[in-house]
Design an enzyme around this catalytic site. Structure first.
Site, PDB file in Angstrom:
ATOM      1  N   SER A   1       0.877  -1.178   0.000  1.00 21.56           N
ATOM      2  CA  SER A   1       0.000   0.000   0.000  1.00 21.56           C
ATOM      3  C   SER A   1       0.909   1.222   0.000  1.00 21.56           C
ATOM      4  O   SER A   1       2.097   1.111   0.325  1.00 21.56           O
ATOM      5  CB  SER A   1      -0.837  -0.023   1.289  1.00 21.56           C
ATOM      6  OG  SER A   1      -1.310   1.256   1.615  1.00 21.56           O
TER       7      SER A   1
ATOM      8  N   TYR B   1      -2.251  -0.868  10.395  1.00 23.11           N
ATOM      9  CA  TYR B   1      -2.158  -1.127   8.942  1.00 23.11           C
ATOM     10  C   TYR B   1      -0.842  -0.568   8.398  1.00 23.11           C
ATOM     11  O   TYR B   1      -0.144  -1.212   7.616  1.00 23.11           O
ATOM     12  CB  TYR B   1      -3.358  -0.465   8.276  1.00 23.11           C
ATOM     13  CG  TYR B   1      -3.529  -0.703   6.789  1.00 23.11           C
ATOM     14  CD1 TYR B   1      -4.190  -1.842   6.328  1.00 23.11           C
ATOM     15  CD2 TYR B   1      -3.076   0.220   5.848  1.00 23.11           C
ATOM     16  CE1 TYR B   1      -4.386  -2.048   4.968  1.00 23.11           C
ATOM     17  CE2 TYR B   1      -3.271   0.022   4.487  1.00 23.11           C
ATOM     18  CZ  TYR B   1      -3.928  -1.107   4.053  1.00 23.11           C
ATOM     19  OH  TYR B   1      -4.125  -1.309   2.700  1.00 23.11           O
TER      20      TYR B   1
HETATM   21  P1  NDP Z   1     -11.442  -6.263   0.129  1.00 23.34           P
HETATM   22  O1  NDP Z   1     -11.866  -6.007   1.531  1.00 23.34           O
HETATM   23  O2  NDP Z   1     -12.333  -5.842  -0.997  1.00 23.34           O
HETATM   24  O3  NDP Z   1     -11.141  -7.855  -0.052  1.00 23.34           O
HETATM   25  C1  NDP Z   1     -10.310  -8.515   0.879  1.00 23.34           C
HETATM   26  C2  NDP Z   1     -10.100  -9.964   0.441  1.00 23.34           C
HETATM   27  O4  NDP Z   1      -9.224 -10.591   1.412  1.00 23.34           O
HETATM   28  C3  NDP Z   1     -11.386 -10.771   0.433  1.00 23.34           C
HETATM   29  O5  NDP Z   1     -11.308 -11.709  -0.629  1.00 23.34           O
HETATM   30  C4  NDP Z   1     -11.351 -11.506   1.777  1.00 23.34           C
HETATM   31  O6  NDP Z   1     -12.056 -12.733   1.704  1.00 23.34           O
HETATM   32  C5  NDP Z   1      -9.849 -11.771   1.946  1.00 23.34           C
HETATM   33  N1  NDP Z   1      -9.428 -11.947   3.338  1.00 23.34           N
HETATM   34  C6  NDP Z   1      -9.403 -11.019   4.326  1.00 23.34           C
HETATM   35  N2  NDP Z   1      -8.944 -11.578   5.467  1.00 23.34           N
HETATM   36  C7  NDP Z   1      -8.674 -12.879   5.199  1.00 23.34           C
HETATM   37  C8  NDP Z   1      -8.177 -13.972   5.959  1.00 23.34           C
HETATM   38  N3  NDP Z   1      -7.865 -13.856   7.263  1.00 23.34           N
HETATM   39  N4  NDP Z   1      -8.018 -15.165   5.345  1.00 23.34           N
HETATM   40  C9  NDP Z   1      -8.334 -15.313   4.038  1.00 23.34           C
HETATM   41  N5  NDP Z   1      -8.803 -14.318   3.262  1.00 23.34           N
HETATM   42  C10 NDP Z   1      -8.972 -13.118   3.836  1.00 23.34           C
HETATM   43  O7  NDP Z   1      -9.985  -5.625   0.008  1.00 23.34           O
HETATM   44  P2  NDP Z   1      -9.257  -4.839  -1.203  1.00 23.34           P
HETATM   45  O8  NDP Z   1      -9.485  -5.552  -2.467  1.00 23.34           O
HETATM   46  O9  NDP Z   1      -9.578  -3.404  -1.079  1.00 23.34           O
HETATM   47  O10 NDP Z   1      -7.724  -5.003  -0.732  1.00 23.34           O
HETATM   48  C11 NDP Z   1      -6.930  -6.095  -1.150  1.00 23.34           C
HETATM   49  C12 NDP Z   1      -5.490  -5.831  -0.740  1.00 23.34           C
HETATM   50  O11 NDP Z   1      -5.050  -4.597  -1.305  1.00 23.34           O
HETATM   51  C13 NDP Z   1      -5.298  -5.707   0.779  1.00 23.34           C
HETATM   52  O12 NDP Z   1      -4.055  -6.278   1.147  1.00 23.34           O
HETATM   53  C14 NDP Z   1      -5.261  -4.200   0.985  1.00 23.34           C
HETATM   54  O13 NDP Z   1      -4.550  -3.830   2.141  1.00 23.34           O
HETATM   55  C15 NDP Z   1      -4.550  -3.752  -0.276  1.00 23.34           C
HETATM   56  N6  NDP Z   1      -4.792  -2.356  -0.616  1.00 23.34           N
HETATM   57  C16 NDP Z   1      -6.062  -1.874  -0.859  1.00 23.34           C
HETATM   58  C17 NDP Z   1      -6.240  -0.546  -1.185  1.00 23.34           C
HETATM   59  C18 NDP Z   1      -7.576   0.025  -1.491  1.00 23.34           C
HETATM   60  O14 NDP Z   1      -7.645   1.262  -1.681  1.00 23.34           O
HETATM   61  N7  NDP Z   1      -8.652  -0.743  -1.560  1.00 23.34           N
HETATM   62  C19 NDP Z   1      -5.097   0.376  -1.266  1.00 23.34           C
HETATM   63  C20 NDP Z   1      -3.825  -0.240  -0.978  1.00 23.34           C
HETATM   64  C21 NDP Z   1      -3.699  -1.547  -0.668  1.00 23.34           C
HETATM   65  P3  NDP Z   1     -13.246 -13.095   2.765  1.00 23.34           P
HETATM   66  O15 NDP Z   1     -14.163 -11.929   2.788  1.00 23.34           O
HETATM   67  O16 NDP Z   1     -13.859 -14.325   2.219  1.00 23.34           O
HETATM   68  O17 NDP Z   1     -12.534 -13.343   4.047  1.00 23.34           O
END
Ligand code: NDP
Length: 256
Positions: free
Chosen positions: A147, A160
């Site tokens: 990020s 975070y």
């Molecule tokens: P979302 O919240 O839309 O999706 C998160 C995903 O991670 C889901 O598929 C969820 O599945 C899975 N997940 C979360 N915790 C667990 C766990 N303990 N075990 C297995 N699966 C897990 O997130 P984003 O798409 O926004 O973000 C994805 C990545 O990108 C993250 O690492 C985030 O920090 C990073 N990011 C996002 C930004 C943004 O602006 N959105 C900016 C910078 C970085 P389920 O619900 O089934 O658990």
């Protein structure tokens, strides 16, 4: 697709690909020819995404697996299941992550631990398990999704910020130990991307106008913006790129 970005025959696991950025990356890797393993915790959401991908790419090129990336024994079992059902992994994208917004003075250690375990320890657990096989087979690609908070702090997201800064240095630590085994480990650092994780911020007029003013490109990122660099880092086009963090942020980290 042909040439250096062609992923035909490569098997790729993208953690947290049931939605958001992970889903877009998995879609991009599949479009470039890879067989993709979709992943998340919620089985219903994972099943819905899997059936969309099967329609788009055919069931032979789509697998799915559900496990909690913070649970060390579930990770070992999950990777074993993936490798027996889909085949040997050539690409791993450590994307699963969570956010928790609370000032440090009010933050409970349980919430700190949950964020650190999900956003940092998970990449060590899944990365270590997958790298064991990659090293034995002579190579692979690992992409850690960091990020802009790998470099920049902002109020109320201290855990975070610490986790993503740690992920940046874990990318370097993996590189120093695994690059000689032909495993290229790099990170992608997205800026502010419109997903479920950031929906509340998009809906907040004050925050939204701060983002537009703070981003030279003057817009939120989209999940599609992450795909090109992910395909590049998963492909032969990046075979001498090691330990780098690629910022995809509309220029946010290069201006004050
Ligand atoms: P979302 O919240 O839309 O999706 C998160 C995903 O991670 C889901 O598929 C969820 O599945 C899975 N997940 C979360 N915790 C667990 C766990 N303990 N075990 C297995 N699966 C897990 O997130 P984003 O798409 O926004 O973000 C994805 C990545 O990108 C993250 O690492 C985030 O920090 C990073 N990011 C996002 C930004 C943004 O602006 N959105 C900016 C910078 C970085 P389920 O619900 O089934 O658990």
């Amino acid at each position: 697709m042909t040439g250096i970005f062609d992923l035909t025959g490569r098997i790729a696991l993208v953690t947290g690909s049931s939605r958001g950025i992970g889903r877009a990356i998995a879609h991009g890797l599949a479009t470039a020819g890879a067989t993709v393993v979709l992943h998340g915790r919620d089985p219903e959401r994972l099943a819905a995404t899997t059936s969309d991908f099967e329609v788009a790419f055919g069931s032979a090129r789509v697998r799915s697996v559900a496990f909690d990336v913070t649970d060390a024994s579930a990770v070992v079992a999950g990777i074993a299941e993936v490798e027996s059902s889909a085949g040997h992994l050539a690409v791993l994208v450590n994307n699963a992550g969570i956010q928790h917004r609370e000032p440090l003075l009010d933050l409970a250690v349980e919430d700190w631990d949950r964020v650190l375990r999900t956003d940092l320890t998970s990449a060590f657990l899944v990365g270590r398990e997958v790298a064991r096989g990659m090293i034995a087979r002579g190579g692979g690609k690992i992409i850690n999704i960091a990020s802009v908070q790998a470099d920049l702090a902002r109020q109320s997201i201290g855990a975070y910020t610490a986790a993503k800064g740690g992920l940046r240095n874990l990318t370097r630590a993996m590189t120093v130990e695994w690059a000689a085994h032909n495993v290229q480990v790099n990170a992608i650092a997205p800026g502010y991307i419109h997903t479920e994780m950031t929906q509340k911020l998009v809906d907040d007029p004050e925050f939204n106008s701060w983002i537009l003013g703070r981003t030279p490109a003057h817009r939120w990122g989209t999940t599609a913006d992450i795909v090109g660099p992910a395909v590049w880092l998963a492909s032969s086009g990046s075979d001498f790129v090691n330990g780098q963090v690629v910022f995809i942020d509309g220029g946010m980290t290069v201006v004050v």
